[in-house]
Write an enzyme that holds these catalytic residues in place. Sequence first.
Site, PDB file in Angstrom:
ATOM      1  N   CYS A 268      -7.502 -18.959   7.445  1.00 36.78           N
ATOM      2  CA  CYS A 268      -8.244 -20.221   7.473  1.00 36.78           C
ATOM      3  C   CYS A 268      -8.679 -20.637   6.055  1.00 36.78           C
ATOM      4  O   CYS A 268      -7.834 -21.003   5.251  1.00 36.78           O
ATOM      5  CB  CYS A 268      -9.422 -20.122   8.428  1.00 36.78           C
ATOM      6  SG  CYS A 268      -9.971 -21.739   9.034  1.00 36.78           S
ATOM      7  N   GLN A 272      -6.433 -21.503   2.618  1.00 38.22           N
ATOM      8  CA  GLN A 272      -6.553 -22.727   1.826  1.00 38.22           C
ATOM      9  C   GLN A 272      -6.876 -22.426   0.361  1.00 38.22           C
ATOM     10  O   GLN A 272      -6.334 -23.066  -0.551  1.00 38.22           O
ATOM     11  CB  GLN A 272      -7.642 -23.619   2.430  1.00 38.22           C
ATOM     12  CG  GLN A 272      -7.341 -24.087   3.838  1.00 38.22           C
ATOM     13  CD  GLN A 272      -8.584 -24.543   4.583  1.00 38.22           C
ATOM     14  OE1 GLN A 272      -9.650 -24.700   3.994  1.00 38.22           O
ATOM     15  NE2 GLN A 272      -8.449 -24.757   5.875  1.00 38.22           N
ATOM     16  N   HIS A 351      -6.352 -18.589  13.805  1.00 39.33           N
ATOM     17  CA  HIS A 351      -7.225 -17.417  13.915  1.00 39.33           C
ATOM     18  C   HIS A 351      -6.602 -16.357  14.825  1.00 39.33           C
ATOM     19  O   HIS A 351      -6.758 -16.404  16.046  1.00 39.33           O
ATOM     20  CB  HIS A 351      -8.596 -17.828  14.458  1.00 39.33           C
ATOM     21  CG  HIS A 351      -9.475 -18.460  13.422  1.00 39.33           C
ATOM     22  ND1 HIS A 351     -10.455 -17.763  12.757  1.00 39.33           N
ATOM     23  CD2 HIS A 351      -9.491 -19.710  12.925  1.00 39.33           C
ATOM     24  CE1 HIS A 351     -11.053 -18.566  11.898  1.00 39.33           C
ATOM     25  NE2 HIS A 351     -10.485 -19.755  11.975  1.00 39.33           N
ATOM     26  N   GLU A 353      -7.536 -13.388  15.400  1.00 33.67           N
ATOM     27  CA  GLU A 353      -8.504 -12.504  16.074  1.00 33.67           C
ATOM     28  C   GLU A 353      -8.833 -12.975  17.485  1.00 33.67           C
ATOM     29  O   GLU A 353      -9.485 -12.257  18.250  1.00 33.67           O
ATOM     30  CB  GLU A 353      -9.783 -12.371  15.249  1.00 33.67           C
ATOM     31  CG  GLU A 353     -10.764 -13.521  15.351  1.00 33.67           C
ATOM     32  CD  GLU A 353     -10.376 -14.730  14.532  1.00 33.67           C
ATOM     33  OE1 GLU A 353     -11.113 -15.733  14.559  1.00 33.67           O
ATOM     34  OE2 GLU A 353      -9.322 -14.690  13.835  1.00 33.67           O
TER      35      GLU A 353
END
Length: 372
Positions: A268, A272, A351, A353
């Site tokens: 995430c 970036q 994500h 997870e």
Amino acid sequence: MKAYIYIENDVFFTAKACGAGGTYYGELVFNTSLTGYQEIISDPSYAGQFIVFSMPELGIVGTNENDDECKEVFASGILMRNLNSEFSNFRGQMSLDEYLKKRGKIGLYEVDTRALVKMIRDFGNLRAVISTEFKDKDELKNLLEKSPRIEELNLVAKVSTKKPYKHSFGVWDSVSLAYKKGEKAKKKVVVLDYGVKKNILNELVECGLEVEVLPHSTKADELIARFNKGEIQGIFLSNGPGEPKMLKDEINELKKLIKAKIPMLGICLGHQLLSNAFGYETYKMKFGQHGANHPVLHQQSKVVEITAQNHNYNVPESICEVATITHRNLFGDNVEGVVYKDYPIISVQHHPESSSGPHESKYIFNEFVKLL
């Protein structure tokens, strides 16, 4: 309580309020997840934002002390259609109203969230002020105009840990299998905390890694020295809130880590920041991607993974000059994952997870272990 909301496109309305009273500022984003509202609310990446839930019923399973992604809630507040004051779940410990009150955040209910989601879709991420203290439209408009925009704030400094700490718990707060058996961890990694979620740390430990979490301001020279001594084998760059280009110091430190060719995984915001450090500036999306139902195509296998997403900024297509694009989001064909061509670095926008969300991308953590 009664609350008043003013949005920068001159929309003004009232709603019922729960949680803590007061005056709050933030950017409106909508989330399309059907489950996991506690994990979403406690995700530090929502700092400076109001979360509009498209799921109409919230509070059904209550909240509990184990499902927080962070001990503190950094989101400005939440907006929902229906608030269930009574909850029913064997793990539930307190209602959503009590949870928000305890953490000093506001919740609005009996809100036409369908209309708000359409508004955000059409106008983008609008700024808003919500208050139980001020009810005059012009007064709220004046307060909002004087408040800083999210692009002007260093939210990472607010959410990052102030002191280093070790994390040794695996999935579902159980000690990882490696630690249970008394085995030595495969490798040691440090996590640069830009707003890391607890379940990301859990997944790293579950892979058999020894995990140490460090503040966002940790200097590259310190990490390079530890890597050269064999004290650490890699670095994880976490998720986090806000405009990545604001983080000039962090980007400059990452440039040094890249040059040292230390194995890294970014998720995430970490994804970036790597792009910016390589010289490819990220851009802001119209209304971002927030939810647990986003299809992502794995370029090599052609398998479609359903993923959890939470971001307002994206990596540009030109990143292909220095990296191989490994994943694409099928909602917008934007870049979702890369492997850098001449460096031991991988990163993804979504994500893996899966908290909350599907488990289909968890293999990315094992890819990191292989990289180490």
